[in-house]
Design a protein around this motif. Structure first.
Motif, PDB file in Angstrom:
ATOM      1  N   GLU A  46     -10.228  28.381  26.011  1.00  0.00           N
ATOM      2  CA  GLU A  46      -9.885  29.672  26.628  1.00  0.00           C
ATOM      3  C   GLU A  46     -10.016  30.841  25.647  1.00  0.00           C
ATOM      4  O   GLU A  46     -10.327  31.944  26.040  1.00  0.00           O
ATOM      5  CB  GLU A  46      -8.453  29.643  27.179  1.00  0.00           C
ATOM      6  CG  GLU A  46      -8.320  28.954  28.518  1.00  0.00           C
ATOM      7  CD  GLU A  46      -9.000  29.724  29.647  1.00  0.00           C
ATOM      8  OE1 GLU A  46      -9.059  30.969  29.582  1.00  0.00           O
ATOM      9  OE2 GLU A  46      -9.490  29.068  30.589  1.00  0.00           O
ATOM     10  N   MET A  47      -9.748  30.567  24.369  1.00  0.00           N
ATOM     11  CA  MET A  47      -9.757  31.669  23.407  1.00  0.00           C
ATOM     12  C   MET A  47     -11.085  31.766  22.652  1.00  0.00           C
ATOM     13  O   MET A  47     -11.210  32.567  21.719  1.00  0.00           O
ATOM     14  CB  MET A  47      -8.595  31.542  22.419  1.00  0.00           C
ATOM     15  CG  MET A  47      -7.251  31.674  23.127  1.00  0.00           C
ATOM     16  SD  MET A  47      -5.853  31.869  22.002  1.00  0.00           S
ATOM     17  CE  MET A  47      -6.087  33.524  21.367  1.00  0.00           C
ATOM     18  N   GLY A  48     -12.042  30.969  23.025  1.00  0.00           N
ATOM     19  CA  GLY A  48     -13.350  31.023  22.374  1.00  0.00           C
ATOM     20  C   GLY A  48     -13.283  30.655  20.912  1.00  0.00           C
ATOM     21  O   GLY A  48     -13.985  31.238  20.073  1.00  0.00           O
ATOM     22  N   ALA A  49     -12.419  29.712  20.559  1.00  0.00           N
ATOM     23  CA  ALA A  49     -12.293  29.303  19.154  1.00  0.00           C
ATOM     24  C   ALA A  49     -13.001  27.973  18.952  1.00  0.00           C
ATOM     25  O   ALA A  49     -13.043  27.144  19.857  1.00  0.00           O
ATOM     26  CB  ALA A  49     -10.817  29.171  18.785  1.00  0.00           C
ATOM     27  N   GLU A  50     -13.550  27.794  17.750  1.00  0.00           N
ATOM     28  CA  GLU A  50     -14.198  26.507  17.469  1.00  0.00           C
ATOM     29  C   GLU A  50     -13.178  25.470  17.006  1.00  0.00           C
ATOM     30  O   GLU A  50     -13.415  24.274  17.084  1.00  0.00           O
ATOM     31  CB  GLU A  50     -15.270  26.690  16.396  1.00  0.00           C
ATOM     32  CG  GLU A  50     -16.477  27.416  16.942  1.00  0.00           C
ATOM     33  CD  GLU A  50     -17.159  28.241  15.880  1.00  0.00           C
ATOM     34  OE1 GLU A  50     -17.933  27.662  15.098  1.00  0.00           O
ATOM     35  OE2 GLU A  50     -16.918  29.462  15.822  1.00  0.00           O
ATOM     36  N   VAL A  51     -12.078  25.964  16.502  1.00  0.00           N
ATOM     37  CA  VAL A  51     -11.017  25.054  16.050  1.00  0.00           C
ATOM     38  C   VAL A  51      -9.700  25.497  16.654  1.00  0.00           C
ATOM     39  O   VAL A  51      -9.412  26.696  16.724  1.00  0.00           O
ATOM     40  CB  VAL A  51     -10.864  25.100  14.503  1.00  0.00           C
ATOM     41  CG1 VAL A  51      -9.667  24.266  14.054  1.00  0.00           C
ATOM     42  CG2 VAL A  51     -12.133  24.650  13.818  1.00  0.00           C
ATOM     43  N   CYS A  52      -8.909  24.551  17.108  1.00  0.00           N
ATOM     44  CA  CYS A  52      -7.496  24.850  17.390  1.00  0.00           C
ATOM     45  C   CYS A  52      -6.700  23.668  16.850  1.00  0.00           C
ATOM     46  O   CYS A  52      -6.997  22.511  17.163  1.00  0.00           O
ATOM     47  CB  CYS A  52      -7.226  25.052  18.872  1.00  0.00           C
ATOM     48  SG  CYS A  52      -5.470  25.383  19.158  1.00  0.00           S
ATOM     49  N   SER A  53      -5.721  23.967  16.010  1.00  0.00           N
ATOM     50  CA  SER A  53      -4.928  22.891  15.397  1.00  0.00           C
ATOM     51  C   SER A  53      -3.448  23.201  15.521  1.00  0.00           C
ATOM     52  O   SER A  53      -3.053  24.370  15.548  1.00  0.00           O
ATOM     53  CB  SER A  53      -5.235  22.766  13.898  1.00  0.00           C
ATOM     54  OG  SER A  53      -6.612  22.775  13.668  1.00  0.00           O
ATOM     55  N   CYS A  54      -2.708  22.114  15.580  1.00  0.00           N
ATOM     56  CA  CYS A  54      -1.255  22.276  15.639  1.00  0.00           C
ATOM     57  C   CYS A  54      -0.640  21.536  14.455  1.00  0.00           C
ATOM     58  O   CYS A  54      -0.867  20.338  14.273  1.00  0.00           O
ATOM     59  CB  CYS A  54      -0.745  21.705  16.954  1.00  0.00           C
ATOM     60  SG  CYS A  54       1.032  21.726  17.067  1.00  0.00           S
ATOM     61  N   TYR A  55       0.080  22.290  13.608  1.00  0.00           N
ATOM     62  CA  TYR A  55       0.808  21.698  12.480  1.00  0.00           C
ATOM     63  C   TYR A  55       2.279  21.653  12.843  1.00  0.00           C
ATOM     64  O   TYR A  55       2.816  22.646  13.362  1.00  0.00           O
ATOM     65  CB  TYR A  55       0.639  22.544  11.218  1.00  0.00           C
ATOM     66  CG  TYR A  55      -0.764  22.553  10.669  1.00  0.00           C
ATOM     67  CD1 TYR A  55      -1.121  21.730   9.603  1.00  0.00           C
ATOM     68  CD2 TYR A  55      -1.744  23.383  11.218  1.00  0.00           C
ATOM     69  CE1 TYR A  55      -2.417  21.741   9.093  1.00  0.00           C
ATOM     70  CE2 TYR A  55      -3.032  23.399  10.723  1.00  0.00           C
ATOM     71  CZ  TYR A  55      -3.370  22.584   9.659  1.00  0.00           C
ATOM     72  OH  TYR A  55      -4.640  22.583   9.169  1.00  0.00           O
ATOM     73  N   VAL A  56       2.916  20.528  12.582  1.00  0.00           N
ATOM     74  CA  VAL A  56       4.337  20.394  12.933  1.00  0.00           C
ATOM     75  C   VAL A  56       5.152  20.262  11.653  1.00  0.00           C
ATOM     76  O   VAL A  56       4.769  19.547  10.729  1.00  0.00           O
ATOM     77  CB  VAL A  56       4.558  19.172  13.853  1.00  0.00           C
ATOM     78  CG1 VAL A  56       6.043  18.930  14.082  1.00  0.00           C
ATOM     79  CG2 VAL A  56       3.850  19.391  15.185  1.00  0.00           C
ATOM     80  N   LEU A  57       6.277  20.988  11.624  1.00  0.00           N
ATOM     81  CA  LEU A  57       7.137  20.932  10.447  1.00  0.00           C
ATOM     82  C   LEU A  57       7.947  19.641  10.466  1.00  0.00           C
ATOM     83  O   LEU A  57       8.665  19.357  11.422  1.00  0.00           O
ATOM     84  CB  LEU A  57       8.074  22.146  10.438  1.00  0.00           C
ATOM     85  CG  LEU A  57       8.855  22.372   9.151  1.00  0.00           C
ATOM     86  CD1 LEU A  57       7.932  22.667   7.984  1.00  0.00           C
ATOM     87  CD2 LEU A  57       9.846  23.520   9.316  1.00  0.00           C
ATOM     88  N   ARG A  58       7.790  18.852   9.411  1.00  0.00           N
ATOM     89  CA  ARG A  58       8.495  17.572   9.328  1.00  0.00           C
ATOM     90  C   ARG A  58       9.611  17.660   8.304  1.00  0.00           C
ATOM     91  O   ARG A  58       9.711  18.621   7.567  1.00  0.00           O
ATOM     92  CB  ARG A  58       7.495  16.473   8.885  1.00  0.00           C
ATOM     93  CG  ARG A  58       6.256  16.394   9.694  1.00  0.00           C
ATOM     94  CD  ARG A  58       6.555  15.813  11.057  1.00  0.00           C
ATOM     95  NE  ARG A  58       7.162  14.489  10.954  1.00  0.00           N
ATOM     96  CZ  ARG A  58       6.483  13.350  10.971  1.00  0.00           C
ATOM     97  NH1 ARG A  58       5.180  13.364  11.094  1.00  0.00           N
ATOM     98  NH2 ARG A  58       7.109  12.189  10.888  1.00  0.00           N
ATOM     99  N   ALA A  59      10.400  16.594   8.262  1.00  0.00           N
ATOM    100  CA  ALA A  59      11.492  16.536   7.293  1.00  0.00           C
ATOM    101  C   ALA A  59      10.925  16.817   5.901  1.00  0.00           C
ATOM    102  O   ALA A  59       9.788  16.456   5.604  1.00  0.00           O
ATOM    103  CB  ALA A  59      12.117  15.161   7.331  1.00  0.00           C
ATOM    104  N   GLY A  60      11.712  17.474   5.062  1.00  0.00           N
ATOM    105  CA  GLY A  60      11.273  17.772   3.695  1.00  0.00           C
ATOM    106  C   GLY A  60      10.383  18.997   3.642  1.00  0.00           C
ATOM    107  O   GLY A  60       9.650  19.195   2.671  1.00  0.00           O
ATOM    108  N   ASP A  61      10.425  19.814   4.693  1.00  0.00           N
ATOM    109  CA  ASP A  61       9.659  21.063   4.731  1.00  0.00           C
ATOM    110  C   ASP A  61       8.166  20.855   4.520  1.00  0.00           C
ATOM    111  O   ASP A  61       7.514  21.554   3.748  1.00  0.00           O
ATOM    112  CB  ASP A  61      10.205  22.058   3.689  1.00  0.00           C
ATOM    113  CG  ASP A  61      11.487  22.709   4.182  1.00  0.00           C
ATOM    114  OD1 ASP A  61      11.778  22.573   5.393  1.00  0.00           O
ATOM    115  OD2 ASP A  61      12.174  23.346   3.382  1.00  0.00           O
TER     116      ASP A  61
END
Ligand code: PEP
Ligand code: MG
Length: 758
Positions: A46-61
């Motif tokens: 939808e946003m015309g991006a070649e990459v979309c990634s999701c980073y999740v904050l885990r224990a220990g920052d």
């Protein structure tokens, strides 16, 4: 634009189109990982991006790449960045969007070759926020150098809210190695530490105040319906605040009323509401839109250095909570018949209206994840004797609904599912407290005289009208310190002479003829006013505060003095100036008072003028000061702070310096000796006067007048009535001259040996 702000709705906005697609994705079944994979695909398309990634904050920052379209799939669950590391870490650490046309040349760039990101130049990352906390980062990338538009940033931020829901769901599954929430607390006893904002001990059952978790749906395809729901909720919220106002009017508590009036004003603020409307127009449900604005406020507040502004942002956050309740159709929480009658209210933050909504008679104590001593809810709670613990991190996560809780507002501790030992310990403390209060009530009519017939004057410290209700019950001789600043802090503008005259008139009427010592405005430091510009001070406690402001704005000080004199209307009145550092300051303040007094034609004999001794420098000019005052009051809270150069509000340094140390006893001894020699009335109105052991030392040094909070008067009176003053004086003087370090322990031993109640 229509009345409810539905501008340009004929063409669905990019955000709405994307949100509509995401809604379909989320409606489908699948584990959180599957859902996230579909979401990133959808966003990229939808946003015309070649990459979309999701980073999740885990224990220990640690931020872990959780899902991607466009980067090397093998990097998923392998690529990790510390909070603050790289552009992704920066977006998370600062809780702000990060955009660049050329990621690799950005100074914060951290190369992760396994992702295959080298070919992508531009990058936009936005924080994934939930409940005021960063939960991850959502990123889009393109191989061309391109500038992401403001609209694209806004769209990605809106979408990040939806992702936050999925990440939160996955907290209980794939995304977090930590066990699920209910297991995290596992019914084990726990002790949480926070900051004591209002004293007292209370026992009850947890009620979690977190309306944000009652989300009906995040995305809507019908903004007009959501606008109507928002309108209805706003109307219902206004009605409920009006009802609370009517109730508070009936109860006669003018400060609660001032606070609620200010709150209602905020509720009508157009800027706040139009932000919510914009978020609805972008495709969010009314609840999600309120939550989005709330997240924004929370993040902004964290970066504000002006305490007043921060408190106002807090007001809007609290209002957002209130609005969410009305949106959920629950309106008044107090209406719920299922709530216990001994509520320990656990909240991220809480507005005064919400507190009152729970029914003051049912709320035993409050535990907040945020909160400062000057927050409205803390001010009201103190006046009502409700213990409050603030800045208790993760309280909402660690406490389960209806958990048994004991709150120790004297020591900033919360016992969750208390063990038998903790319960026994605290129950003993409660029994002792209750016994002390009973003794206090029984002693209210008894004279405050020692066994050898020395009279000690015990007075009340107050700053709210509501606190004066204690005056007849506790047996105080008067108000030794009336802090006038609270009404100034809750008003949007400086109150004029007539308004102030009315305020002080009410104080005097409530005191029913007992003497009241008014302290002129003591703002600055950690207490700022919305209508006074303090600038950015590096050391506010050493900055522009108290009498220094009065000297620079004499009209302001004169207005207050005139109002005090008018309110007294010829009856005796006592006025003192705070933070006097040298003779000139006192002389100037006094000259303003004398001038006002003469203009009003008031008999000088009815006006007593005093100075607070709380800045060490004035002690070197004490003889000259004493020949110009009717009385002095030792503000030990500030005096200790300045003598030892230790911020009184900083838990790391304040407890290091004992008021019973040889050094400070010398300071206190010097003051009382000089005042006695000069025949000038002296009292102590800092917190130490209300702590029995410290009060014993003060009496031994020769102080005969102490002023303290209502709850301390009984215990101190019991102590006074149990001692022989001549013996105490001899012992304390002997300890003082000996100059030993263990003064506190020696004095405690002395008291225990003689059955003196501490
Ligand atoms: C003091 O400094 O001891 C005092 C009584 O004033 P405040 O606590 O209001 O600064
Ligand atoms: Mg002070």
């Amino acid at each position: 634009m229509t009345a409810d702000g539905e501008a340009g709705l004929s063409q669905p906005s990019p955000a709405r189109r994307l949100l509509a697609r995401l809604r379909d994705v989320m409606a489908g079944s699948g584990a959180a990982q599957v859902l996230l994979d579909k979401i990133v695909q959808c966003i990229a398309a939808e946003m015309g991006a070649e990459v979309c990634s999701c980073y999740v904050l885990r224990a220990g920052d640690v931020l872990e790449l959780f899902s991607t379209i466009g980067l090397n799939p093998a990097a998923v669950h392998r690529t990790r960045l510390r909070l603050g590391e790289g552009l992704v870490g920066m977006a998370a650490a600062q809780a702000r969007p990060v955009a660049t046309t050329d990621a690799a040349s950005h100074p914060a760039f951290a190369h992760r070759p396994e992702t295959g990101e080298d070919v992508f130049k531009s990058l936009l990352g936005v924080p994934i926020l939930r409940g005021g906390e960063v939960r991850g980062v959502l990123v889009i990338q393109n191989s061309e150098r391109r500038l992401y538009t403001e609209e694209e940033v806004e769209v990605l931020q809106t979408v990040a809210m939806v992702v936050a829901e999925v990440v939160a769901r996955s907290d209980r599954g794939v995304a977090d190695e930590a066990p699920p929430l209910t297991v995290e607390s596992a019914n084990l006893p726990m002790r949480l530490e926070g900051v004591a904002l209002s004293p007292g001990i209370a026992d009850g059952q947890a009620v979690l105040h977190r309306p944000r978790l009652t989300m009906r749906q995040m995305v809507s395809d019908e903004p007009s319906t959501e606008h109507r729901r928002l309108d209805a909720a706003i109307r219902s919220m206004h009605r409920s605040i009006d009802e609370l106002l009517a109730r508070s009017e009936a109860s006669g508590s003018s400060e609660s009323q001032d606070i609620l009036e200010a709150y209602r004003m905020f509720a009508e603020d157009r800027g706040w509401i139009s932000r919510i409307r914009e978020a609805i127009n972008s495709g969010l449900s009314a609840e999600a839109a309120v939550q989005k604005v709330q997240e924004w406020l929370e993040i902004r507040r964290a970066s504000l250095s002006d305490p007043y502004l921060a408190e106002r942002f807090q007001d809007f956050e609290d209002l957002a909570n209130h609005l969410l309740l009305h949106l959920s159709g629950r309106g008044s929480v107090a209406a719920s018949a299922t709530l216990p009658t001994n509520i320990i209210l656990v909240a991220r933050s809480l507005g005064p209206a919400e507190l009152m909504d729970y029914g003051l008679e049912r709320v035993r104590a409050i535990v907040l994840e945020t909160g400062t001593a000057n927050s409205h809810v803390a001010i009201i709670a103190r006046a009502l004797g409700i213990p409050v613990i603030g800045r208790c991190p993760r309280a909402l996560r660690l406490i389960e609904p209806l958990d048994p809780i004991i709150v120790d507002g004297d020591h900033g501790q919360v016992f969750v599912r208390p063990s038998d030992d903790a319960r026994e310990h605290i129950e003993n403390a409660m029994i002792q407290r209750a016994a002390r209060q009973r003794i206090a009530q029984d002693l209210a009519d008894q004279p405050s005289d020692t066994r050898d017939g020395v009279h000690v004057s015990l007075n009340l410290n107050a700053g709210l009208l509501a606190e004066l209700h204690h005056l007849p019950n506790v047996g105080a001789e008067g108000v030794g310190l009336y802090r006038t600043e609270i009404p100034f802090m809750v008003r949007p503008s400086f109150p004029g002479v007539s308004e102030q005259t009315e305020m002080y008139g009410r104080v005097l009427a409530n005191a029913e003829g007992l003497p009241v010592t008014f302290r002129t405005l003591d703002v600055g430091g950690d207490k700022s006013l919305p209508y006074l510009h303090f600038g950015n001070e590096t050391n506010p406690l050493l900055g522009w505060r108290a009498i220094r402001i009065g000297i620079d704005h004499p009209a302001m000080l004169r207005t207050q003095l005139r109002a005090l004199l008018r309110a007294a209307a010829g009856r005796p009145v006592r006025i003192m100036f705070p933070m006097i550092a040298d003779l000139q300051e006192f002389a100037f303040a006094r000259s303003l008072l004398d001038r006002e007094r003469d203009t009003l034609g008031i008999d000088p004999a009815t006006v007593s003028v005093g100075a607070m001794l709380e800045v060490p420098s004035i002690l070197w000019s004490l003889p000259a000061l004493l020949s110009n005052v009717d009385f002095v009051a030792v503000g030990t809270n500030d005096l200790i702070q300045y003598v030892f150069a230790a911020d009184r509000g900083n838990a790391k340094v304040a407890p290091r310096y004992d008021p019973l140390s040889p050094t400070f006893l010398e300071v206190l001894n010097g003051i009382v000796e000089q005042c006695t020699a000069a025949g000038v009335e002296v009292s102590v109105c800092g917190e130490m006067a209300g702590r029995p052991l410290d009060a014993l030392a003060l009496l031994g040094l020769g102080y005969r007048s102490l002023s303290m909070t209502a709850w301390s008067i009984g215990p101190v009176k019991a102590l006074v009535r149990s001692i022989v003053m001549s013996e105490v004086s001899a012992y304390v003087q002997q300890l003082r001259r000996g100059g030993g370090r263990g003064l506190r322990e020696s004095l405690r031993g002395y008291a225990l040996d003689r059955g003196i109640p501490l």
